[in-house]
Design an enzyme around this catalytic site. Sequence first.
Site, short mmCIF file in Angstrom:
data_model
loop_
_atom_site.label_atom_id
_atom_site.label_comp_id
_atom_site.label_asym_id
_atom_site.label_seq_id
_atom_site.Cartn_x
_atom_site.Cartn_y
_atom_site.Cartn_z
NE ARG A 29 -3.68 -2.32 2.33
CZ ARG A 29 -4.60 -2.80 1.49
NH1 ARG A 29 -4.98 -2.08 0.46
NH2 ARG A 29 -5.13 -4.00 1.66
CG ASP A 30 1.37 5.56 -2.36
OD1 ASP A 30 1.90 5.57 -3.49
OD2 ASP A 30 1.52 6.48 -1.52
CG ASN A 87 3.56 9.02 -11.82
OD1 ASN A 87 2.66 9.18 -12.64
ND2 ASN A 87 3.35 9.01 -10.52
CB VAL A 96 10.07 6.12 -5.52
CG1 VAL A 96 10.94 4.92 -5.18
CG2 VAL A 96 9.56 6.79 -4.23
CG HIS A 100 6.41 2.86 -8.48
ND1 HIS A 100 7.65 3.47 -8.58
CD2 HIS A 100 5.52 3.87 -8.28
CE1 HIS A 100 7.50 4.78 -8.44
NE2 HIS A 100 6.21 5.05 -8.28
CG HIS A 102 1.06 4.97 -8.73
ND1 HIS A 102 1.13 5.58 -7.50
CD2 HIS A 102 2.20 5.31 -9.38
CE1 HIS A 102 2.25 6.27 -7.41
NE2 HIS A 102 2.92 6.13 -8.54
P1 DGP Z 1 5.91 8.21 -7.92
O1 DGP Z 1 5.55 9.68 -7.87
O2 DGP Z 1 5.26 7.51 -9.06
O3 DGP Z 1 7.41 7.98 -7.85
O4 DGP Z 1 5.24 7.58 -6.64
C1 DGP Z 1 5.96 7.18 -5.50
C2 DGP Z 1 4.93 6.74 -4.49
O5 DGP Z 1 5.60 6.07 -3.44
C3 DGP Z 1 4.17 7.90 -3.83
O6 DGP Z 1 2.78 7.77 -4.16
C4 DGP Z 1 4.39 7.72 -2.34
C5 DGP Z 1 4.96 6.33 -2.23
N1 DGP Z 1 5.94 6.18 -1.19
C6 DGP Z 1 7.03 6.95 -0.98
N2 DGP Z 1 7.73 6.51 0.06
C7 DGP Z 1 7.07 5.41 0.52
C8 DGP Z 1 7.32 4.50 1.60
O7 DGP Z 1 8.29 4.59 2.35
N3 DGP Z 1 6.41 3.51 1.77
C9 DGP Z 1 5.32 3.36 0.97
N4 DGP Z 1 4.49 2.36 1.22
N5 DGP Z 1 5.07 4.19 -0.06
C10 DGP Z 1 5.94 5.21 -0.27
#
Ligand code: DGP
Length: 114
Positions: A29-30, A87, A96, A100, A102
């Site tokens: 989960r995000d 993204n 990140v 990945h 979403h």
């Molecule tokens: P993007 O913008 O596509 O790189 O999305 C990165 C996503 O990762 C963002 O929606 C928040 C999520 N995210 C960042 N750090 C963490 C973390 O430590 N744990 C989890 N579960 N999600 C994270």
Amino acid sequence: MSETLFTKIIRRELPADIVYEDDEILAFRDINPQAPVHVLIVPKIEIATVNDIQPEHAELIGKMVLVAQKVAKQEAIADDGYRLAINCNRHGCQIVFHLHIHLIGGKQLRGSAA
Ligand code: DGP
């Protein structure tokens, strides 16, 4: 590429709410959900961006989409529908740099692009 926190999650060095795992893929989960269901589908190998996907990754990318489909069913959002998004880099708002997908759903989403 340099290691990201997703690698630490894959290695269990950081906690995450994991909803699916197999030999090649982890889904969790995000941390900052944009909808009632917001899951990230992540390959265990480090691929930084969509730009770095190679032909030999084609099967893995297909498996990631199948995992998204499976998690959508698991989360009971498949019939109502959901969005899959990847993204890429600055204009795509990638934060990140570990590839990945979403999986976002559980409510009526708005728009389809920026
Ligand atoms: P993007 O913008 O596509 O790189 O999305 C990165 C996503 O990762 C963002 O929606 C928040 C999520 N995210 C960042 N750090 C963490 C973390 O430590 N744990 C989890 N579960 N999600 C994270």
